[in-house]
Design a protein around this motif. Structure first.
Motif, PDB file in Angstrom:
ATOM      1  N   SER A  69       0.874  -1.082   0.326  1.00  0.00           N
ATOM      2  CA  SER A  69       0.016   0.221   0.402  1.00  0.00           C
ATOM      3  C   SER A  69       1.006   1.369   0.462  1.00  0.00           C
ATOM      4  CB  SER A  69      -0.693   0.345   0.998  1.00  0.00           C
ATOM      5  OG  SER A  69      -0.573  -0.347   2.350  1.00  0.00           O
ATOM      6  N   ARG A  70       2.387   0.902   0.446  1.00  0.00           N
ATOM      7  CA  ARG A  70       2.657   2.635   0.490  1.00  0.00           C
ATOM      8  C   ARG A  70       3.236   2.417  -0.700  1.00  0.00           C
ATOM      9  NH1 ARG A  70       7.575   2.221   5.247  1.00  0.00           N
ATOM     10  NH2 ARG A  70       5.855   2.134   7.053  1.00  0.00           N
ATOM     11  N   LEU A  71       3.381   1.824  -1.816  1.00  0.00           N
ATOM     12  CA  LEU A  71       3.758   1.564  -2.900  1.00  0.00           C
ATOM     13  C   LEU A  71       2.350   2.295  -4.492  1.00  0.00           C
ATOM     14  CD1 LEU A  71       6.753  -0.244  -3.461  1.00  0.00           C
ATOM     15  CD2 LEU A  71       6.572   1.991  -3.422  1.00  0.00           C
ATOM     16  N   GLY A  72       1.068   2.119  -3.150  1.00  0.00           N
ATOM     17  CA  GLY A  72      -0.165   2.355  -4.158  1.00  0.00           C
ATOM     18  C   GLY A  72      -0.351   0.960  -4.996  1.00  0.00           C
ATOM     19  N   ILE A  73       0.210  -0.101  -4.688  1.00  0.00           N
ATOM     20  CA  ILE A  73       0.128  -1.436  -5.244  1.00  0.00           C
ATOM     21  C   ILE A  73      -0.995  -2.380  -4.104  1.00  0.00           C
ATOM     22  CG2 ILE A  73       1.284  -0.426  -7.190  1.00  0.00           C
ATOM     23  CD1 ILE A  73       3.830  -2.822  -5.452  1.00  0.00           C
ATOM     24  N   ARG A  74      -0.913  -3.526  -4.409  1.00  0.00           N
ATOM     25  CA  ARG A  74      -1.297  -4.610  -4.302  1.00  0.00           C
ATOM     26  C   ARG A  74      -0.029  -6.003  -3.811  1.00  0.00           C
ATOM     27  NH1 ARG A  74      -4.397  -9.268  -4.154  1.00  0.00           N
ATOM     28  NH2 ARG A  74      -4.764  -8.660  -6.377  1.00  0.00           N
ATOM     29  N   MET A  75       0.481  -6.123  -2.709  1.00  0.00           N
ATOM     30  CA  MET A  75       1.311  -7.287  -3.259  1.00  0.00           C
ATOM     31  C   MET A  75       0.950  -8.797  -1.849  1.00  0.00           C
ATOM     32  SD  MET A  75       4.609  -6.171  -4.366  1.00  0.00           S
ATOM     33  CE  MET A  75       5.597  -6.683  -3.592  1.00  0.00           C
ATOM     34  N   LYS A 264       1.474  13.413  -0.438  1.00  0.00           N
ATOM     35  CA  LYS A 264       1.477  12.870   0.430  1.00  0.00           C
ATOM     36  C   LYS A 264       2.939  11.770   1.232  1.00  0.00           C
ATOM     37  CE  LYS A 264      -1.222  12.431   4.572  1.00  0.00           C
ATOM     38  NZ  LYS A 264      -0.917  10.357   4.666  1.00  0.00           N
ATOM     39  N   GLU A 265       2.664  10.715  -0.294  1.00  0.00           N
ATOM     40  CA  GLU A 265       2.939   9.247   0.188  1.00  0.00           C
ATOM     41  C   GLU A 265       4.037   9.434   0.347  1.00  0.00           C
ATOM     42  OE1 GLU A 265      -1.436   8.956  -0.021  1.00  0.00           O
ATOM     43  OE2 GLU A 265       0.007   9.476  -1.382  1.00  0.00           O
ATOM     44  N   TYR A 267       6.444  12.412   0.016  1.00  0.00           N
ATOM     45  CA  TYR A 267       6.239  13.173   1.510  1.00  0.00           C
ATOM     46  C   TYR A 267       6.705  12.083   2.713  1.00  0.00           C
ATOM     47  CZ  TYR A 267       7.508  15.995   4.910  1.00  0.00           C
ATOM     48  OH  TYR A 267       8.161  17.486   5.939  1.00  0.00           O
ATOM     49  N   GLU A 268       6.819  11.637   3.191  1.00  0.00           N
ATOM     50  CA  GLU A 268       6.441  10.720   4.055  1.00  0.00           C
ATOM     51  C   GLU A 268       7.304   9.047   3.605  1.00  0.00           C
ATOM     52  OE1 GLU A 268       2.001   8.580   4.295  1.00  0.00           O
ATOM     53  OE2 GLU A 268       1.588  10.659   5.502  1.00  0.00           O
ATOM     54  N   ALA A 269       7.585   9.117   2.266  1.00  0.00           N
ATOM     55  CA  ALA A 269       8.136   8.281   1.976  1.00  0.00           C
ATOM     56  C   ALA A 269       9.721   8.615   2.362  1.00  0.00           C
ATOM     57  CB  ALA A 269       8.895   7.380   0.798  1.00  0.00           C
ATOM     58  N   GLY A 270      10.109   9.615   1.567  1.00  0.00           N
ATOM     59  CA  GLY A 270      10.981  10.728   1.941  1.00  0.00           C
ATOM     60  C   GLY A 270      11.552  10.509   3.156  1.00  0.00           C
ATOM     61  N   LYS A 271      10.710  11.284   3.815  1.00  0.00           N
ATOM     62  CA  LYS A 271      11.125  11.325   5.925  1.00  0.00           C
ATOM     63  C   LYS A 271      11.549  10.347   6.298  1.00  0.00           C
ATOM     64  CE  LYS A 271      10.567  15.226   7.235  1.00  0.00           C
ATOM     65  NZ  LYS A 271      11.256  16.285   7.763  1.00  0.00           N
ATOM     66  N   ARG A 272      10.923  10.044   6.067  1.00  0.00           N
ATOM     67  CA  ARG A 272      11.602   8.083   7.005  1.00  0.00           C
ATOM     68  C   ARG A 272      12.628   7.764   6.073  1.00  0.00           C
ATOM     69  NH1 ARG A 272       6.230   5.885   5.151  1.00  0.00           N
ATOM     70  NH2 ARG A 272       7.351   5.204   3.142  1.00  0.00           N
ATOM     71  N   LEU A 273      12.927   7.839   5.548  1.00  0.00           N
ATOM     72  CA  LEU A 273      14.318   7.647   4.642  1.00  0.00           C
ATOM     73  C   LEU A 273      15.650   9.032   4.838  1.00  0.00           C
ATOM     74  CD1 LEU A 273      13.855   5.082   1.916  1.00  0.00           C
ATOM     75  CD2 LEU A 273      14.950   4.704   4.174  1.00  0.00           C
ATOM     76  N   GLU A 274      15.010   9.917   5.612  1.00  0.00           N
ATOM     77  CA  GLU A 274      15.484  11.449   5.401  1.00  0.00           C
ATOM     78  C   GLU A 274      17.098  11.306   5.585  1.00  0.00           C
ATOM     79  OE1 GLU A 274      14.117  16.396   6.230  1.00  0.00           O
ATOM     80  OE2 GLU A 274      13.730  15.127   7.554  1.00  0.00           O
ATOM     81  N   MET A 275      17.748  10.347   6.539  1.00  0.00           N
ATOM     82  CA  MET A 275      18.428  10.085   6.935  1.00  0.00           C
ATOM     83  C   MET A 275      19.719   9.341   5.770  1.00  0.00           C
ATOM     84  SD  MET A 275      17.569   7.750   7.369  1.00  0.00           S
ATOM     85  CE  MET A 275      16.250   8.366   8.796  1.00  0.00           C
ATOM     86  N   THR A 276      19.438   9.574   4.653  1.00  0.00           N
ATOM     87  CA  THR A 276      19.763   8.906   3.770  1.00  0.00           C
ATOM     88  C   THR A 276      20.077   9.698   2.275  1.00  0.00           C
ATOM     89  OG1 THR A 276      18.081   7.922   2.654  1.00  0.00           O
ATOM     90  CG2 THR A 276      19.118   6.146   4.145  1.00  0.00           C
ATOM     91  N   ASP A 277      20.864   9.235   0.929  1.00  0.00           N
ATOM     92  CA  ASP A 277      20.751   9.740  -0.209  1.00  0.00           C
ATOM     93  C   ASP A 277      19.136   9.540  -0.499  1.00  0.00           C
ATOM     94  OD1 ASP A 277      23.309  10.793   0.305  1.00  0.00           O
ATOM     95  OD2 ASP A 277      24.150   9.907  -1.041  1.00  0.00           O
TER      96      ASP A 277
END
Length: 292
Positions: A69-75, A264-265, A267-277
């Motif tokens: 769901s974080r990618l807008g897909i169903r796994m 929004k999604e 941005y949230e993904a970017g914030k979760r990994l903000e410590m990385t390039d």
């Protein structure tokens, strides 16, 4: 169309690297290997995806992607108890596939090129049975090989021939209509005890329903089955990303550009990994541009 990523096997050619870790979880520069084939399915617009792997490794993929769901897909996820060949993916995935057509991509393949998205769209649009790809390589004897006549028709298919009839290797990316499930059940094990994908493709060829899309000079296909090819792939990804400032197989970016997720999604993904390039790249996308 639905998608399957086959990420099973033992990765014995990579021992001791893969004694305790699935090959498709090893890094290719800054991402797990499985990101690269998964990105191909997203580029093709496929949003329902099944990952097939071993009982030991499948929980790792579930932790990595969750329900998608974080990618807008169903796994979804499916265990393959023992390696039985590529065609086994359609038997294991029968209930997942249902009445849809399906794309199979191997978990250790990397594709890159300016025209990749349009090539994938054309393969889906024009598939009248099965579509495979042909990529020119220096030594095709290590791969499945497709021989193509002057009219673009498939003349022959060979599996790792000693004397190849063509320079076109068949990479691990295949598009099929729904009857592939029925055909897979009819395949008999090869001398090495596996259900070969070549047997399915040969059936489509004999029926006049096999198309081949040739990959040109602007396309890159890398098979990462050995330490040398994994290193080559990592160096390639690093060079492209460092020189161009554009990421290869950035799943969140592809999902955002395809409209699977919104600002929004991302941005949230970017914030979760903000410590990385990687995370800072996602945030920069929001500052510099919007989906095209």
């Amino acid at each position: 169309m639905k998608g399957i990523v086959l990420a099973g096997g033992r990765g014995t050619r990579l021992y001791p690297l893969t004694v305790s870790v699935s090959k498709q979880l090893l890094p290719i520069y800054d991402k797990p290997l499985i990101y690269y084939p998964l990105s191909v399915l997203l580029l093709a617009g496929i949003r329902e995806i099944l990952i097939i792997s071993t009982p030991e490794d499948l929980p790792s993929y579930q932790r990595l992607f969750g329900d998608g769901s974080r990618l807008g897909i169903r796994m979804e996820y499916q265990v393959q108890e023992t390696p039985r060949g590529l065609a086994d993916a359609f038997i294991l995935g029968e209930s997942f596939i249902g009445g849809d057509d399906v794309c199979l991509v191997l978990g250790d393949n990397l594709f890159y090129g300016q025209g990749l998205s349009s090539m994938l769209a054309k393969a889906i649009r024009e598939c009248r049975g099965a579509t495979i790809f042909g990529c020119p390589v220096a030594d095709p004897s290590h791969f499945g090989v497709v021989e193509i006549d002057l009219n673009g028709e498939v003349r022959s298919l060979e599996e790792k021939p000693q004397k190849p009839r063509s320079r076109y290797a068949v990479p691990g990316l295949y598009f099929y209509q729904n009857d592939v499930v029925k055909l897979a059940k009819q395949v008999r094990p090869s001398p090495r005890g596996e259900l070969e994908i070549t047997a399915i493709n040969e059936t489509y060829r004999q029926q006049g329903r096999l198309q081949v899309a040739k990959m040109g000079r602007g396309m890159i296909w890398l098979d990462t089955g050995t330490p040398q090819t994994m290193l080559q792939a990592g160096c390639f990804v690093e060079a492209v990303q460092s020189k161009l400032g554009l990421y290869i197989a950035c799943l969140e970016e592809i999902a955002w550009r395809r409209g699977f997720i919104g600002d929004k999604e991302l941005y949230e993904a970017g914030k979760r990994l903000e410590m990385t390039d990687y995370g800072r790249y996602l945030l920069r996308l929001l500052q510099e541009e919007r989906p095209q």
